[in-house]
Scaffold this active site. Structure first.
Site, mmCIF file in Angstrom:
data_model
loop_
_atom_site.group_PDB
_atom_site.id
_atom_site.type_symbol
_atom_site.label_atom_id
_atom_site.label_comp_id
_atom_site.label_asym_id
_atom_site.label_seq_id
_atom_site.Cartn_x
_atom_site.Cartn_y
_atom_site.Cartn_z
ATOM 1 N N GLU A 358 33.085 -20.033 62.355
ATOM 2 C CA GLU A 358 34.173 -19.609 63.237
ATOM 3 C C GLU A 358 35.254 -18.875 62.432
ATOM 4 O O GLU A 358 35.962 -18.020 62.961
ATOM 5 C CB GLU A 358 34.776 -20.811 63.986
ATOM 6 N N HIS A 389 11.479 -34.235 55.166
ATOM 7 C CA HIS A 389 10.312 -34.523 56.000
ATOM 8 C C HIS A 389 10.267 -33.618 57.221
ATOM 9 O O HIS A 389 9.571 -33.906 58.191
ATOM 10 C CB HIS A 389 10.333 -35.997 56.425
ATOM 11 N N LYS A 513 34.203 -17.688 77.540
ATOM 12 C CA LYS A 513 34.986 -18.615 78.388
ATOM 13 C C LYS A 513 35.366 -17.930 79.690
ATOM 14 O O LYS A 513 35.271 -18.517 80.775
ATOM 15 C CB LYS A 513 36.263 -19.053 77.663
#
Ligand code: F6P
Length: 550
Positions: A358, A389, A513
């Site tokens: 950001e 793994h 947004k």
């Protein structure tokens, strides 16, 4: 002038072409016996080993020259003195002021910020003590036992990461308080908590710098309904006993119904992703107590002082930044994995994702020119041993170059009381360290990590040459954790100076947004679908169909 036109950048390109692009790490280690000593740094309880990076002292010299040409030394002073380094929002980025000691002085534009910071810390302490002493009672008179932080991004990730990292430093109080975090706008985390928490003894913290983030406000509204339904009575009373607000916007908090006595304030000059040091850190202080919270601040301050005073050659944040620049801009490594070998740091990769991506995920310079070089790499990661793994296959034998940060504490479990159990756990810690060092060694050397007279088949070969940094801290405690976070914050800043971008704004998240608000309106009212593209229209129609038929 683009940073690419500086002398130092050109010298680095020359070094790349005259051998550095293709040189293998194993050759660098064969050529020089003292790489560890040459490339190790130490400050504020953190040791940084940069010897497994694909660089030489000559490359480092040119990177240092690049930092000087880009104005890093002046930038550091500007940041720490409170100048308006956040240019698009025309304000300082003063997270470092949040960790200045009480007797420090920092006047910014005529205001003594240290005084304001400590006044808030004192108010926070009163609130924390009241909770930890069992004196904060809910609307029905029972002491609060559970605190739920409602926040997202910087108002969630920092407190979540730090509280998970410090389970050994729980507040020493007679009354126990559990902390929980709900960030997701779909309500899934909150719905889970509301299924089993007791409304009479639950307090919500509304954490939002802007106090306008829909994710947090929608969780807050659900939480309020839940309390009101179960406790009955006056909603204002419920708000007074069951909600605390942390924000830079007192008016909005008051309008929502947060009692001014329950409001903790911070300031516009604290970026969301840099805010865990402010009252946004309230869940941390509740979990570990105010003394440990202050130790966290002191650890970060120790790193700030190192950043301010150490020469660039010995400066950990600067060196970490420079190796990142070399990897991204010259070796073209645009993937960066954060791999802690300590399960308590499970939220660190997510936290660094916001901090770095950001801050530096930008492509326009401070003069609004489109950059002609790469900026922030993709940051990702996982607890190292679990990653072994899962995705380490790609690190060892895939086609992508990935720079890795390995992080581990030197000491762990030394204070476990039960001697036998302590031995078992210390052996597990040794195992984790051995795996950490083994992985960085194999990533570096590839096949050459083992001596063998035969050549293995292709599918068993390891090419190595994946660069990594290793960070060791004496032990994971509030002070070293504070220093570690500050180290990365400053690294991000230095890279932002070199890339000539504003590391403190985040305009890239705004358009989504706005469009989401419009889209919600269309979904709810079933009006305006025609204004959308074919894919979005099709998806919304599927939702309507699916919900009608459910
Ligand atoms: O949308 C991004 C962002 O603004 C982040 O920068 C911030 O940390 C997060 O949302 C939460 O914002 P607030 O604290 O204002 O609710």
């Amino acid at each position: 002038m683009s940073i690419r036109e500086t002398q130092a950048w050109k010298a680095l390109e020359d070094q790349l072409e005259s051998g550095m692009r293709d040189i293998h790490l194993k050759t660098l280690f064969q050529e020089k016996a003292s790489r560890f000593e040459d490339f190790s740094l130490h400050a504020a309880g953190i040791q940084l080993d940069l010897s497994k990076q694909r660089w030489t002292p000559e490359v480092r010299d040119n990177l240092l020259a690049l930092a000087r040409e880009a104005g890093v030394p002046e930038g550091i002073q500007r940041l720490l003195n409170g100048e308006r380094v956040n240019r698009t929002e025309d304000r300082p980025a003063l997270h470092t002021a949040l960790r200045l000691p009480r007797d420090a002085k920092l006047e910014v534009e005529g205001v003594d910020v240290v005084d304001a910071v400590h006044t808030t810390l004192d108010k926070m302490e009163t609130l924390v003590d009241k909770l930890l002493e069992g004196q904060w009672r809910g609307a029905t008179g029972k002491p609060i036992t559970d605190v739920v932080n409602l926040g997202v991004g910087g108002s969630d990730l920092g407190p979540l990461m730090v509280t998970s990292a410090l389970p050994d430093f729980e507040a020493n109080s007679a009354h126990e308080i559990a902390t929980h975090f709900a960030s997701t706008m779909d309500g899934s985390q909150l719905a889970d908590f509301l299924g089993w928490l007791n409304p009479e003894t639950t307090l919500f913290i509304l954490s939002s710098k802007s106090f306008g983030t829909i994710d947090t406000l929608s969780n807050a509204s659900t939480a309020l309904d839940w309390l009101a339904k179960r406790l009955g009575g006056d909603e204002n009373l419920i708000k007074r006993f069951h909600f605390v607000g942390v924000s830079t916007k007192p008016d909005k908090m008051t309008e929502w119904g947060i009692d001014p006595a329950n409001q903790l304030l911070f300031w516009d000059w604290v970026g969301g992703r840099y805010s865990l040091w402010s009252a946004i850190g309230l869940p941390i202080a509740i979990r570990v107590g105010m003394d440990n919270f202050r130790r966290l601040l002191a650890g970060a301050h120790a790193m700030d002082e190192h950043f301010r005073t150490a020469p660039l050659e010995e400066n950990l944040p600067v060196q970490l930044a420079l190796i990142g620049i070399w990897n991204v801009n010259f070796l073209d490594i645009r993937s960066h994995a954060v791999l802690p070998y300590d399960g308590r740091l499970k939220h660190l990769p997510g936290y660094f994702q916001q901090l770095e991506m950001e801050s530096n995920g930008k492509s326009v310079t401070n003069d609004e020119a489109v950059v002609d070089y790469s900026t922030c790499p993709v940051i990702w990661g996982e607890i190292g041993p679990n990653g072994q793994h899962a995705f380490y296959q790609l690190l060892h034998q895939g086609t992508q170059p990935v720079a890795c940060d390995f992080l581990a504490p030197v000491n762990r479990y030394n204070n476990v009381e039960d001697e036998h159990f302590r031995g078992d756990l210390m052996a597990q810690h040794r195992l984790a360290l051995a795996n950490c060092f083994a992985q960085s060694r194999v990533l570096m050397l590839g096949d050459d990590a083992v001596k063998s007279d035969t050549t293995p088949p292709g599918y068993k070969r390891y090419r190595g040459n994946q660069p990594s940094s290793t960070m060791l801290f004496d032990s994971l405690n509030p002070a070293t954790l504070g220093a570690l976070i500050a180290l990365y914050e400053h690294k991000v800043f230095v890279q932002g100076v070199i890339w000539d971008i504003d590391s403190f704004d985040q305009w890239g998240v705004e358009l989504g947004k706005q469009i989401a608000t419009e889209t919600e309106e269309i979904i709810a009212t079933q009006q305006g679908l025609d204004s959308l593209d074919d894919s979005s229209r099709g998806l919304i129609e599927s939702i309507w169909r699916g919900q009608r038929d459910a």
